[in-house]
Design a protein around this motif. Structure first.
Motif, PDB file in Angstrom:
ATOM      1  N   THR A  72       4.153  -6.861  -1.998  1.00  0.00           N
ATOM      2  CA  THR A  72       5.910  -6.531  -2.508  1.00  0.00           C
ATOM      3  C   THR A  72       5.911  -5.417  -2.691  1.00  0.00           C
ATOM      4  O   THR A  72       7.072  -4.745  -2.883  1.00  0.00           O
ATOM      5  N   ALA A  73       4.933  -4.138  -2.280  1.00  0.00           N
ATOM      6  CA  ALA A  73       4.948  -3.063  -2.759  1.00  0.00           C
ATOM      7  C   ALA A  73       6.568  -2.200  -1.336  1.00  0.00           C
ATOM      8  O   ALA A  73       5.677  -0.843  -0.721  1.00  0.00           O
ATOM      9  N   THR A  74       7.348  -2.582  -1.278  1.00  0.00           N
ATOM     10  CA  THR A  74       8.377  -1.967  -0.445  1.00  0.00           C
ATOM     11  C   THR A  74       8.760  -0.334  -1.209  1.00  0.00           C
ATOM     12  O   THR A  74       9.682   0.000  -0.406  1.00  0.00           O
ATOM     13  N   ALA A  75       8.980  -0.268  -2.214  1.00  0.00           N
ATOM     14  CA  ALA A  75      10.275   1.064  -2.120  1.00  0.00           C
ATOM     15  C   ALA A  75       9.304   1.917  -2.401  1.00  0.00           C
ATOM     16  O   ALA A  75       8.202   2.168  -1.868  1.00  0.00           O
ATOM     17  N   ALA A 133       1.528  -2.381   6.734  1.00  0.00           N
ATOM     18  CA  ALA A 133       1.859  -0.591   5.963  1.00  0.00           C
ATOM     19  C   ALA A 133       1.629  -1.577   4.166  1.00  0.00           C
ATOM     20  O   ALA A 133       1.574  -0.557   2.836  1.00  0.00           O
ATOM     21  N   VAL A 134       3.030  -2.176   4.017  1.00  0.00           N
ATOM     22  CA  VAL A 134       2.940  -2.933   2.972  1.00  0.00           C
ATOM     23  C   VAL A 134       1.489  -2.827   2.088  1.00  0.00           C
ATOM     24  O   VAL A 134       2.009  -2.784   0.739  1.00  0.00           O
ATOM     25  N   ALA A 135       1.564  -4.273   2.158  1.00  0.00           N
ATOM     26  CA  ALA A 135       0.260  -4.428   1.017  1.00  0.00           C
ATOM     27  C   ALA A 135      -0.947  -3.566   1.207  1.00  0.00           C
ATOM     28  O   ALA A 135      -1.398  -3.316  -0.004  1.00  0.00           O
ATOM     29  N   LEU A 136      -0.966  -2.454   2.476  1.00  0.00           N
ATOM     30  CA  LEU A 136      -2.333  -0.824   1.814  1.00  0.00           C
ATOM     31  C   LEU A 136      -1.193  -0.664   1.404  1.00  0.00           C
ATOM     32  O   LEU A 136      -2.548  -0.005   0.290  1.00  0.00           O
TER      33      LEU A 136
END
Length: 168
Positions: A72-75, A133-136
């Motif tokens: 969920t690290a989209t910011a 890329a978001v998960a990493l």
């Protein structure tokens, strides 16, 4: 903004959103490989490698919620709420797993995919797909909460690997 709406947006909606995400992304079986692929998909060579080599560790009931959260690290940077949830999900085994995954990322290189559709041919250079890329990115952010000597050096290596750009 009225207090009731503010409270809902800040307290209720994140919990509801997290629970809905868990329900909609839960695999139908207890297979860790399927659980990891359900979160990351098989979009690129790196996620295929993760599913093959790390699924038994990433897909456990203890670490799967952290993987889902990292996805969920989209910011552009982690919020205090995101970090607080990460702190609740992170334990020593998960920190070691993140280190292993990021070390694998440092060894990963871009690759070319050739496509053919009817009479058209083209090539695409791929390092990581967006979902991977978001998960990493979430795993990198989680390192802020890991107090281990490997963190700084490994994050430097990840920065060099991922920040070099197309063509190396």
């Amino acid at each position: 903004m009225p207090d009731g709406i503010r409270q809902y947006r800040e307290q209720v909606w994140p919990l509801l959103r997290d629970r809905l995400t868990e329900l909609f992304t839960e695999p139908e079986t207890d297979d860790p490989v399927l659980a990891v692929r359900n979160v990351l998909w098989d979009d690129d060579a790196f996620t295929t490698t993760l599913a093959a080599e790390y699924a038994s560790r990433l897909g456990t009931p203890e670490t799967l919620p952290l993987l889902r959260h990292c996805a969920t690290a989209t910011a552009s940077k982690p919020s205090a709420r995101w970090l607080a949830r990460t702190a609740r999900l992170l334990d020593a085994r998960a920190g070691e797993l993140i280190a292993d995954v990021l070390r694998r990322l440092v060894a990963h290189r871009e690759y070319r995919i050739r496509h053919t559709y009817r009479d058209e041919e083209w090539a695409e250079t791929v390092f990581l797909r967006e979902r991977t890329a978001v998960a990493l990115r979430g795993m990198v952010w989680a390192c802020e909460l890991v107090d281990e000597p490997w963190v700084t050096g490994l994050l430097g290596e990840v920065a060099v690997t991922t920040g070099t750009g197309m063509g190396g």
